[in-house]
Write a protein that holds these residues in place. Structure first.
Motif, PDB file in Angstrom:
ATOM      1  N   VAL A 105       0.837  -1.203   0.000  1.00 11.69           N
ATOM      2  CA  VAL A 105       0.000   0.000   0.000  1.00 11.69           C
ATOM      3  C   VAL A 105       0.872   1.253   0.000  1.00 11.69           C
ATOM      4  CG1 VAL A 105      -1.749   1.283   1.281  1.00 11.69           C
ATOM      5  CG2 VAL A 105      -1.883  -1.212   1.136  1.00 11.69           C
ATOM      6  N   ILE A 106       1.919   1.261   0.817  1.00  7.30           N
ATOM      7  CA  ILE A 106       2.832   2.402   0.865  1.00  7.30           C
ATOM      8  C   ILE A 106       3.486   2.623  -0.495  1.00  7.30           C
ATOM      9  CG2 ILE A 106       4.923   3.346   1.907  1.00  7.30           C
ATOM     10  CD1 ILE A 106       2.461   3.274   3.778  1.00  7.30           C
ATOM     11  N   GLU A 107       3.914   1.547  -1.151  1.00  7.93           N
ATOM     12  CA  GLU A 107       4.522   1.669  -2.476  1.00  7.93           C
ATOM     13  C   GLU A 107       3.519   2.214  -3.484  1.00  7.93           C
ATOM     14  OE1 GLU A 107       7.710   1.377  -3.292  1.00  7.93           O
ATOM     15  OE2 GLU A 107       8.005   1.128  -1.122  1.00  7.93           O
ATOM     16  N   ASN A 108       2.268   1.808  -3.353  1.00  3.88           N
ATOM     17  CA  ASN A 108       1.225   2.330  -4.242  1.00  3.88           C
ATOM     18  C   ASN A 108       1.024   3.825  -4.019  1.00  3.88           C
ATOM     19  OD1 ASN A 108      -1.785   2.917  -4.991  1.00  3.88           O
ATOM     20  ND2 ASN A 108      -1.304   0.991  -6.008  1.00  3.88           N
ATOM     21  N   LEU A 109       1.034   4.254  -2.758  1.00  6.49           N
ATOM     22  CA  LEU A 109       0.905   5.681  -2.450  1.00  6.49           C
ATOM     23  C   LEU A 109       2.050   6.470  -3.078  1.00  6.49           C
ATOM     24  CD1 LEU A 109      -0.092   5.636   1.340  1.00  6.49           C
ATOM     25  CD2 LEU A 109      -1.581   6.053  -0.603  1.00  6.49           C
ATOM     26  N   LYS A 110       3.249   5.917  -3.041  1.00  5.05           N
ATOM     27  CA  LYS A 110       4.409   6.607  -3.592  1.00  5.05           C
ATOM     28  C   LYS A 110       4.281   6.788  -5.100  1.00  5.05           C
ATOM     29  CE  LYS A 110       7.675   5.210   0.004  1.00  5.05           C
ATOM     30  NZ  LYS A 110       8.902   4.429   0.332  1.00  5.05           N
ATOM     31  N   LYS A 111       3.605   5.847  -5.761  1.00  2.00           N
ATOM     32  CA  LYS A 111       3.390   5.979  -7.198  1.00  2.00           C
ATOM     33  C   LYS A 111       2.249   6.942  -7.501  1.00  2.00           C
ATOM     34  CE  LYS A 111       5.046   1.312  -8.310  1.00  2.00           C
ATOM     35  NZ  LYS A 111       4.657  -0.035  -8.821  1.00  2.00           N
ATOM     36  N   ARG A 112       1.152   6.793  -6.772  1.00  2.00           N
ATOM     37  CA  ARG A 112      -0.032   7.611  -7.036  1.00  2.00           C
ATOM     38  C   ARG A 112       0.189   9.068  -6.655  1.00  2.00           C
ATOM     39  NH1 ARG A 112      -4.615   4.185  -6.382  1.00  2.00           N
ATOM     40  NH2 ARG A 112      -5.973   5.995  -6.520  1.00  2.00           N
ATOM     41  N   PHE A 113       0.951   9.287  -5.580  1.00  3.81           N
ATOM     42  CA  PHE A 113       1.192  10.638  -5.077  1.00  3.81           C
ATOM     43  C   PHE A 113       2.694  10.905  -5.056  1.00  3.81           C
ATOM     44  CE2 PHE A 113      -2.777   9.142  -3.216  1.00  3.81           C
ATOM     45  CZ  PHE A 113      -3.652  10.194  -3.480  1.00  3.81           C
ATOM     46  N   LEU A 133       3.673  -1.960   7.872  1.00  8.49           N
ATOM     47  CA  LEU A 133       3.152  -2.826   8.928  1.00  8.49           C
ATOM     48  C   LEU A 133       3.376  -4.316   8.669  1.00  8.49           C
ATOM     49  CD1 LEU A 133      -0.244  -1.067   9.763  1.00  8.49           C
ATOM     50  CD2 LEU A 133       1.949  -0.886  10.962  1.00  8.49           C
ATOM     51  N   ASP A 134       4.077  -4.665   7.613  1.00  4.43           N
ATOM     52  CA  ASP A 134       4.229  -6.080   7.271  1.00  4.43           C
ATOM     53  C   ASP A 134       4.895  -6.893   8.377  1.00  4.43           C
ATOM     54  OD1 ASP A 134       3.906  -6.311   3.903  1.00  4.43           O
ATOM     55  OD2 ASP A 134       4.187  -4.345   4.801  1.00  4.43           O
ATOM     56  N   ASN A 135       5.756  -6.267   9.146  1.00  5.88           N
ATOM     57  CA  ASN A 135       6.476  -6.988  10.199  1.00  5.88           C
ATOM     58  C   ASN A 135       5.798  -6.919  11.563  1.00  5.88           C
ATOM     59  OD1 ASN A 135       8.532  -7.699   8.383  1.00  5.88           O
ATOM     60  ND2 ASN A 135       9.587  -5.752   8.715  1.00  5.88           N
ATOM     61  N   TYR A 136       4.643  -6.233  11.619  1.00  2.79           N
ATOM     62  CA  TYR A 136       3.918  -6.112  12.898  1.00  2.79           C
ATOM     63  C   TYR A 136       2.672  -7.001  12.850  1.00  2.79           C
ATOM     64  CZ  TYR A 136       6.958  -2.133  13.778  1.00  2.79           C
ATOM     65  OH  TYR A 136       8.049  -1.319  13.975  1.00  2.79           O
ATOM     66  N   LYS A 137       2.879  -8.261  13.038  1.00  2.00           N
ATOM     67  CA  LYS A 137       1.788  -9.219  12.908  1.00  2.00           C
ATOM     68  C   LYS A 137       0.830  -9.174  14.099  1.00  2.00           C
ATOM     69  CE  LYS A 137       3.436 -10.746   9.033  1.00  2.00           C
ATOM     70  NZ  LYS A 137       2.793 -10.372   7.769  1.00  2.00           N
ATOM     71  N   LYS A 138       1.311  -8.735  15.256  1.00  4.01           N
ATOM     72  CA  LYS A 138       0.478  -8.765  16.449  1.00  4.01           C
ATOM     73  C   LYS A 138      -0.035  -7.372  16.823  1.00  4.01           C
ATOM     74  CE  LYS A 138       2.344 -13.018  18.422  1.00  4.01           C
ATOM     75  NZ  LYS A 138       2.961 -13.663  19.614  1.00  4.01           N
ATOM     76  N   SER A 145      -0.987   4.322  22.233  1.00  9.51           N
ATOM     77  CA  SER A 145      -2.137   3.431  22.036  1.00  9.51           C
ATOM     78  C   SER A 145      -1.680   2.161  21.327  1.00  9.51           C
ATOM     79  CB  SER A 145      -3.221   4.123  21.208  1.00  9.51           C
ATOM     80  OG  SER A 145      -3.846   5.145  21.942  1.00  9.51           O
ATOM     81  N   LYS A 146      -2.158   1.037  21.809  1.00  7.84           N
ATOM     82  CA  LYS A 146      -1.812  -0.268  21.246  1.00  7.84           C
ATOM     83  C   LYS A 146      -2.780  -0.581  20.102  1.00  7.84           C
ATOM     84  CE  LYS A 146      -0.518  -4.860  23.012  1.00  7.84           C
ATOM     85  NZ  LYS A 146      -0.552  -5.714  24.235  1.00  7.84           N
ATOM     86  N   ILE A 147      -2.243  -0.759  18.888  1.00 11.69           N
ATOM     87  CA  ILE A 147      -3.044  -0.973  17.696  1.00 11.69           C
ATOM     88  C   ILE A 147      -2.790  -2.380  17.172  1.00 11.69           C
ATOM     89  CG2 ILE A 147      -3.725  -0.048  15.458  1.00 11.69           C
ATOM     90  CD1 ILE A 147      -3.827   2.048  17.712  1.00 11.69           C
ATOM     91  N   PHE A 148      -3.860  -3.122  16.917  1.00  6.27           N
ATOM     92  CA  PHE A 148      -3.744  -4.467  16.380  1.00  6.27           C
ATOM     93  C   PHE A 148      -4.154  -4.460  14.905  1.00  6.27           C
ATOM     94  CE2 PHE A 148      -4.297  -4.982  20.887  1.00  6.27           C
ATOM     95  CZ  PHE A 148      -3.515  -6.077  21.235  1.00  6.27           C
ATOM     96  N   PRO A 149      -3.226  -4.742  13.980  1.00  7.15           N
ATOM     97  CA  PRO A 149      -3.624  -4.891  12.576  1.00  7.15           C
ATOM     98  C   PRO A 149      -4.327  -6.233  12.380  1.00  7.15           C
ATOM     99  CG  PRO A 149      -1.268  -5.305  12.806  1.00  7.15           C
ATOM    100  CD  PRO A 149      -1.784  -4.916  14.179  1.00  7.15           C
ATOM    101  N   LEU A 150      -5.406  -6.238  11.614  1.00  7.53           N
ATOM    102  CA  LEU A 150      -6.221  -7.435  11.410  1.00  7.53           C
ATOM    103  C   LEU A 150      -6.112  -7.885   9.964  1.00  7.53           C
ATOM    104  CD1 LEU A 150      -9.422  -6.101  13.228  1.00  7.53           C
ATOM    105  CD2 LEU A 150      -7.616  -7.533  14.226  1.00  7.53           C
ATOM    106  N   SER A 151      -5.653  -9.100   9.743  1.00  7.39           N
ATOM    107  CA  SER A 151      -5.517  -9.637   8.392  1.00  7.39           C
ATOM    108  C   SER A 151      -6.873 -10.090   7.872  1.00  7.39           C
ATOM    109  CB  SER A 151      -4.544 -10.822   8.384  1.00  7.39           C
ATOM    110  OG  SER A 151      -3.253 -10.401   8.783  1.00  7.39           O
ATOM    111  N   ILE A 152      -7.291  -9.529   6.742  1.00 12.30           N
ATOM    112  CA  ILE A 152      -8.547  -9.930   6.093  1.00 12.30           C
ATOM    113  C   ILE A 152      -8.329  -9.978   4.589  1.00 12.30           C
ATOM    114  CG2 ILE A 152     -10.002  -8.985   7.936  1.00 12.30           C
ATOM    115  CD1 ILE A 152     -10.496  -6.553   6.297  1.00 12.30           C
ATOM    116  N   TRP A 153      -9.342 -10.450   3.861  1.00 13.48           N
ATOM    117  CA  TRP A 153      -9.253 -10.570   2.406  1.00 13.48           C
ATOM    118  C   TRP A 153     -10.342  -9.752   1.733  1.00 13.48           C
ATOM    119  CZ3 TRP A 153      -5.316 -12.834  -0.168  1.00 13.48           C
ATOM    120  CH2 TRP A 153      -4.472 -13.687   0.578  1.00 13.48           C
ATOM    121  N   HIS A 154      -9.935  -9.039   0.680  1.00 11.83           N
ATOM    122  CA  HIS A 154     -10.853  -8.298  -0.192  1.00 11.83           C
ATOM    123  C   HIS A 154     -10.713  -8.928  -1.568  1.00 11.83           C
ATOM    124  CE1 HIS A 154     -13.080  -5.166  -2.064  1.00 11.83           C
ATOM    125  NE2 HIS A 154     -12.056  -4.419  -2.459  1.00 11.83           N
TER     126      HIS A 154
END
Length: 256
Positions: A105-113, A133-138, A145-154
């Motif tokens: 997503v970050i790489e896409n932002l760098k291209k789009r903007f 966030l690829d290395n922050y699995k938990k 503030s403690k933020i939990f990334p949630l893996s889902i599928w689109h």
């Protein structure tokens, strides 16, 4: 923790341009939906999830002037299209705004903007810092503030939802891994996407899919978002939903 629904519509918003569908012609303000985004106020800090093309108007009408972080679920236009409009917030705060998302997503932002990320800026451009966030699995921390990334599928695209304490936000899901379901047990408030009632879509939940996920997680309350005009009128649909399941609407404010 205060949660404001900045927008609750799909990628086209409601009303859809040129549509004569009854919901698009509705006079009820709850049937008018900007692209989906949410703002969380916690400990006097403002966290934004997704920055879509309606971002400027959403911030103005909700009277927000600062952002302490932006969390990106994925790189589709209805979730990132407003990134350039953070400039006035940069001016107000006089510092970069951190953005968190998957490396893709970050790489896409760098291209789009690309002009935002240019090392040779020649005008007053948005000022951001990026965090992959690829290395922050938990979990990871933002402003204590403690933020939990949630893996889902689109569809076949891996995207993120986010959990903060006992609040969780998921949008554009077409399936949710069992590990994520387990990680959502105990949430008090769940925000979850629903596109329409029955017509199957490979990229997003139908009503039965959404209700099935709610049954597995068993939150105290669920609010539905990312809603298509074909789902129906707000007031009619809400009467048909199970107990403690509600349709979110633009500018709705809830507390956790």
């Amino acid at each position: 923790m205060k949660i404001t629904f900045l927008g609750t519509g799909t990628s086209q918003g409601i009303p859809v341009i040129g549509s004569k569908h009854p919901v698009c012609l509705s006079k009820n303000s709850k049937d008018k939906r900007l692209r989906s985004s949410i703002l969380i106020e916690k400990d006097k800090k403002n966290f934004l999830i997704d920055c879509g093309p309606d971002f400027r108007y959403q911030m103005i009408r909700s009277n927000y002037e600062t952002l302490n972080a932006i969390f990106m679920t994925h790189e589709h236009q209805d979730h990132i299209g407003g990134l350039d409009d953070i400039r006035p917030i940069n001016f107000n705060m006089n510092k970069p705004i951190p953005i968190y998302g998957l490396r893709r997503v970050i790489e896409n932002l760098k291209k789009r903007f690309s002009y935002i990320f240019s090392e040779n800026k020649k005008s007053n451009l948005s000022n951001i810092s990026v965090h992959e966030l690829d290395n922050y699995k938990k979990f990871f921390f933002v402003e204590n503030s403690k933020i939990f990334p949630l893996s889902i599928w689109h569809g076949d695209l891996p995207i993120l939802g986010f959990r903060i304490e006992n609040f969780a936000y998921i949008t554009d899901a077409s399936s949710i891994p069992i590990q994520t379901i387990q990680g959502l047990k105990g949430v008090n408030i769940l925000v979850l996407n629903i596109l329409r009632k029955v017509t199957k879509n490979p990229f997003s939940f139908m009503l039965s899919d959404t209700l099935n996920v709610i049954h597995k997680i068993r939150p105290k309350k669920t609010y539905l978002t990312h809603i298509s005009h074909t789902f129906g009128f707000h007031e009619e649909i809400e009467t048909q939903l199970p107990k403690n399941v509600y349709i979110a609407y633009d500018r709705l404010i809830i507390y956790e």
